[in-house]
Design a protein around this motif. Structure first.
Motif, mmCIF file in Angstrom:
data_model
loop_
_atom_site.group_PDB
_atom_site.id
_atom_site.type_symbol
_atom_site.label_atom_id
_atom_site.label_comp_id
_atom_site.label_asym_id
_atom_site.label_seq_id
_atom_site.Cartn_x
_atom_site.Cartn_y
_atom_site.Cartn_z
ATOM 1 N N HIS A 11 2.701 5.587 -4.163
ATOM 2 C CA HIS A 11 2.932 5.783 -5.593
ATOM 3 C C HIS A 11 1.650 6.190 -6.294
ATOM 4 O O HIS A 11 0.553 6.113 -5.735
ATOM 5 C CB HIS A 11 3.520 4.513 -6.224
ATOM 6 C CG HIS A 11 2.597 3.333 -6.210
ATOM 7 N ND1 HIS A 11 1.689 3.081 -7.202
ATOM 8 C CD2 HIS A 11 2.442 2.348 -5.299
ATOM 9 C CE1 HIS A 11 1.019 1.977 -6.921
ATOM 10 N NE2 HIS A 11 1.449 1.517 -5.761
ATOM 11 N N ASP A 12 1.801 6.619 -7.520
ATOM 12 C CA ASP A 12 0.680 7.015 -8.356
ATOM 13 C C ASP A 12 -0.273 5.833 -8.497
ATOM 14 O O ASP A 12 0.150 4.728 -8.850
ATOM 15 C CB ASP A 12 1.223 7.437 -9.728
ATOM 16 C CG ASP A 12 0.139 7.883 -10.693
ATOM 17 O OD1 ASP A 12 -1.050 7.856 -10.331
ATOM 18 O OD2 ASP A 12 0.492 8.268 -11.815
ATOM 19 N N PRO A 13 -1.547 6.009 -8.219
ATOM 20 C CA PRO A 13 -2.480 4.886 -8.300
ATOM 21 C C PRO A 13 -2.606 4.300 -9.711
ATOM 22 O O PRO A 13 -3.075 3.187 -9.883
ATOM 23 C CB PRO A 13 -3.816 5.462 -7.825
ATOM 24 C CG PRO A 13 -3.650 6.916 -7.719
ATOM 25 C CD PRO A 13 -2.194 7.228 -7.751
ATOM 26 N N LYS A 14 -2.159 5.035 -10.716
ATOM 27 C CA LYS A 14 -2.187 4.515 -12.086
ATOM 28 C C LYS A 14 -1.073 3.505 -12.329
ATOM 29 O O LYS A 14 -1.120 2.744 -13.286
ATOM 30 C CB LYS A 14 -2.070 5.657 -13.094
ATOM 31 C CG LYS A 14 -3.267 6.591 -13.074
ATOM 32 C CD LYS A 14 -3.096 7.716 -14.057
ATOM 33 C CE LYS A 14 -4.246 8.701 -13.957
ATOM 34 N NZ LYS A 14 -4.038 9.842 -14.846
ATOM 35 N N SER A 15 -0.048 3.503 -11.481
ATOM 36 C CA SER A 15 1.070 2.561 -11.609
ATOM 37 C C SER A 15 0.753 1.289 -10.831
ATOM 38 O O SER A 15 0.371 1.343 -9.666
ATOM 39 C CB SER A 15 2.362 3.169 -11.051
ATOM 40 O OG SER A 15 2.700 4.340 -11.742
ATOM 41 N N SER A 16 0.950 0.151 -11.468
ATOM 42 C CA SER A 16 0.683 -1.115 -10.793
ATOM 43 C C SER A 16 1.798 -1.437 -9.803
ATOM 44 O O SER A 16 2.914 -0.917 -9.909
ATOM 45 C CB SER A 16 0.570 -2.240 -11.821
ATOM 46 O OG SER A 16 1.821 -2.452 -12.449
ATOM 47 N N TYR A 19 4.820 -2.814 -11.578
ATOM 48 C CA TYR A 19 5.620 -1.775 -12.235
ATOM 49 C C TYR A 19 6.534 -1.079 -11.222
ATOM 50 O O TYR A 19 7.724 -0.902 -11.469
ATOM 51 C CB TYR A 19 4.708 -0.748 -12.913
ATOM 52 C CG TYR A 19 5.453 0.399 -13.529
ATOM 53 C CD1 TYR A 19 6.073 0.260 -14.761
ATOM 54 C CD2 TYR A 19 5.548 1.621 -12.872
ATOM 55 C CE1 TYR A 19 6.772 1.315 -15.323
ATOM 56 C CE2 TYR A 19 6.243 2.678 -13.420
ATOM 57 C CZ TYR A 19 6.858 2.530 -14.658
ATOM 58 O OH TYR A 19 7.561 3.569 -15.200
#
Length: 81
Positions: A11-16, A19
């Motif tokens: 997943h996008d590293p900005k998403s925890s 989340y």
């Protein structure tokens, strides 16, 4: 019958991790309840609020896949049986 699922997710590293887990649980709950209406009345919640997340860093999916296909418990049960 298993009481949990294992997912290997990129997943996008900005998403925890929380989340991503909550998005997965919310989406699958809606889809399953739409397909199986009896779940709405028989189960107050489809998923528990808990989750476990671990990072594998720069390891490839091909490297991790055999671990998920053959969990540690299966090897122990096979050796004891």
């Amino acid at each position: 019958m298993p009481d949990h699922v294992h997912l290997f997710v990129k997943h996008d590293p900005k998403s925890s991790a929380s989340y991503v887990a909550n998005q997965f649980k919310g989406f699958t709950s809606r889809v399953l309840r739409a397909e199986f209406p009896h779940l709405k009345t028989q189960l107050p919640t489809l998923w528990s609020s808990s989750y476990f997340a671990a990072s594998v860093g720069a390891v490839s999916a091909e490297h991790c896949a055999p671990v998920h296909r053959h969990p540690v418990g299966a090897a122990v049960e096979k050796a004891e049986g």
